[in-house]
Write an enzyme that holds these catalytic residues in place. Sequence first.
Site, short mmCIF file in Angstrom:
data_model
loop_
_atom_site.label_atom_id
_atom_site.label_comp_id
_atom_site.label_asym_id
_atom_site.label_seq_id
_atom_site.Cartn_x
_atom_site.Cartn_y
_atom_site.Cartn_z
N GLY A 10 0.83 -1.21 0.00
CA GLY A 10 0.00 0.00 0.00
C GLY A 10 0.85 1.26 0.00
O GLY A 10 2.09 1.20 0.04
N VAL A 12 1.21 3.61 2.32
CA VAL A 12 1.96 3.82 3.56
C VAL A 12 3.02 2.73 3.71
O VAL A 12 4.17 2.99 4.09
CB VAL A 12 1.00 3.84 4.77
CG1 VAL A 12 1.79 3.93 6.07
CG2 VAL A 12 0.02 5.00 4.67
N ARG A 96 -7.07 3.56 18.23
CA ARG A 96 -6.62 4.91 18.60
C ARG A 96 -7.27 5.45 19.87
O ARG A 96 -6.63 6.12 20.66
CB ARG A 96 -6.87 5.89 17.44
CG ARG A 96 -5.95 5.65 16.28
CD ARG A 96 -6.26 6.64 15.18
NE ARG A 96 -5.49 6.35 13.98
CZ ARG A 96 -5.85 6.76 12.78
NH1 ARG A 96 -6.94 7.49 12.62
NH2 ARG A 96 -5.11 6.46 11.74
N CYS A 125 -3.67 11.18 9.83
CA CYS A 125 -2.63 11.96 9.15
C CYS A 125 -2.81 13.48 9.28
O CYS A 125 -1.87 14.23 9.01
CB CYS A 125 -2.56 11.55 7.68
SG CYS A 125 -4.16 11.13 6.99
N SER A 155 -4.44 10.85 -1.75
CA SER A 155 -3.66 9.68 -1.32
C SER A 155 -4.04 9.22 0.08
O SER A 155 -3.76 8.07 0.44
CB SER A 155 -2.15 9.96 -1.39
OG SER A 155 -1.84 11.10 -0.62
N GLY A 156 -4.68 10.08 0.85
CA GLY A 156 -5.18 9.67 2.17
C GLY A 156 -6.18 8.53 2.08
O GLY A 156 -6.43 7.83 3.07
N ARG A 236 -11.86 17.02 1.05
CA ARG A 236 -10.81 16.52 0.16
C ARG A 236 -10.71 17.47 -1.02
O ARG A 236 -11.73 17.94 -1.53
CB ARG A 236 -11.17 15.13 -0.36
CG ARG A 236 -10.76 14.05 0.60
CD ARG A 236 -10.27 12.81 -0.12
NE ARG A 236 -10.42 11.66 0.74
CZ ARG A 236 -9.52 11.29 1.65
NH1 ARG A 236 -8.42 11.99 1.84
NH2 ARG A 236 -9.72 10.22 2.38
N HIS A 243 -1.58 17.09 3.12
CA HIS A 243 -2.79 17.58 3.81
C HIS A 243 -2.49 18.99 4.34
O HIS A 243 -1.43 19.23 4.94
CB HIS A 243 -3.15 16.67 4.98
CG HIS A 243 -3.73 15.33 4.58
ND1 HIS A 243 -4.03 15.00 3.28
CD2 HIS A 243 -4.07 14.26 5.33
CE1 HIS A 243 -4.52 13.76 3.26
NE2 HIS A 243 -4.55 13.30 4.48
N ASN A 318 1.07 13.47 4.00
CA ASN A 318 0.22 12.54 4.77
C ASN A 318 0.76 11.12 4.79
O ASN A 318 0.49 10.36 5.72
CB ASN A 318 -1.21 12.54 4.23
CG ASN A 318 -1.28 12.43 2.73
OD1 ASN A 318 -0.80 13.31 2.01
ND2 ASN A 318 -1.87 11.35 2.24
#
Length: 344
Positions: A10, A12, A96, A125, A155-156, A236, A243, A318
């Site tokens: 991916g 990331v 989180r 991010c 891309s986020g 977005r 970002h 990000n």
Amino acid sequence: MRICILGATGLVGRELLTLLDRAWPGAERVLYASRDQTLEHGGESFAVHAAAKLETEDAPRGDLAFVALDDQYSARYCPRLVDLGYRVIDKSNTYRMDPDVPLVVAGVNHRRVDDSVSLIANPNCTTIPLTLALEPLRARFGLGEVTVSSYQAISGAGVAALDDFIAQTAAGFAAMAESGDRLGEGLDAANYPGNTVPHAGKTDDSGFSSEERKLINESRKILELPELGIGAQCCRVPVTVGHYENVWLELREPTTAEAIAEVLRVAPFVSYLPGAEGAELTALATLKRRDSALVGRLRRDNRDQDGRRWCLTVAADNLRLGAATNAVRAGSAWFGGEDPSLRV
Ligand SMILES: NC(=O)c1ccc[n+]([C@@H]2O[C@H](COP(=O)([O-])OP(=O)(O)OC[C@H]3O[C@@H](n4cnc5c(N)ncnc54)[C@H](OP(=O)(O)O)[C@@H]3O)[C@@H](O)[C@H]2O)c1
């Protein structure tokens, strides 16, 4: 040292792969994704295994794991990696807000990473660069209220969304040029190319989307200010990476622009850019300083009466500062690392 990346194919995961070479050059790397495959990255070929193999009895044990998967897969694999002896850094939303899992921004609260924990979460991010800018201001002046408006890159949303966006933008703008459609009436008003779109996924009864709630709740947890007055609205915008966040701040103590700039100039992992006009403070400029939060456009809020209300802009890559770089720096609290710029 054995390091594994889940989600190595991916956006990331690939950034993590690049950074591992810098941080722990001698480490063995074991890569996983949805299925067995070969990943071409940085001029090298990597064998990638199906993540389901981690569930077999003879799955290899290891030291440090980065999990860059969607929420449901994180929930499936993180506990298994902990069982296999890994210290785990999860990049999804899954853990989180779990009170037992530290939510870590390197440079802000990495003291939470110690031998008593095996699983930590990497924030959203937008939250990472925002809290890097806010924490030193909180420490010096105290924080009153914070208001944020975000303009977030495609891309986020992951590699599939980014590839669709690039293809559809190229085709859409080519069709506009060919037909003389200057305004983009032929573009899809609900889609990303050439458009600004509310970041409205999982809007709940409060009227706020999950992206907005993450920015609010994660900032409170990281800054250890559960009552912080913070509001956010997220969009977005049609850029590939970077970002961008406009921030309105109320400090507890009155101060001057020079005193705020002095704090930001030495803040960890922040590149302070002087000048209210925001030269070099764009989304794509984050690609030139991928491992820092760019902070600038510092100016007194036009409504300020006493030196407590300020405006500034925060922008960050990000995929790097907002994801992979922060995770590697958090991992350095457990395992050190060779590259000083990737260590806390
Ligand atoms: N993109 C960002 O800016 C950003 C920033 C911060 C946090 N995050 C979070 O980081 C995580 C990864 O984001 P990303 O943007 O890198 O996503 P991505 O580009 O869509 O990549 C997703 C990865 O998940 C793997 N995968 C899909 N289904 C799987 C399965 N059933 N079992 C195992 N692996 C599977 C994919 O492997 P295949 O190639 O085999 O399909 C791929 O490696 C998400 O939780 C995201 O919210 C992203």
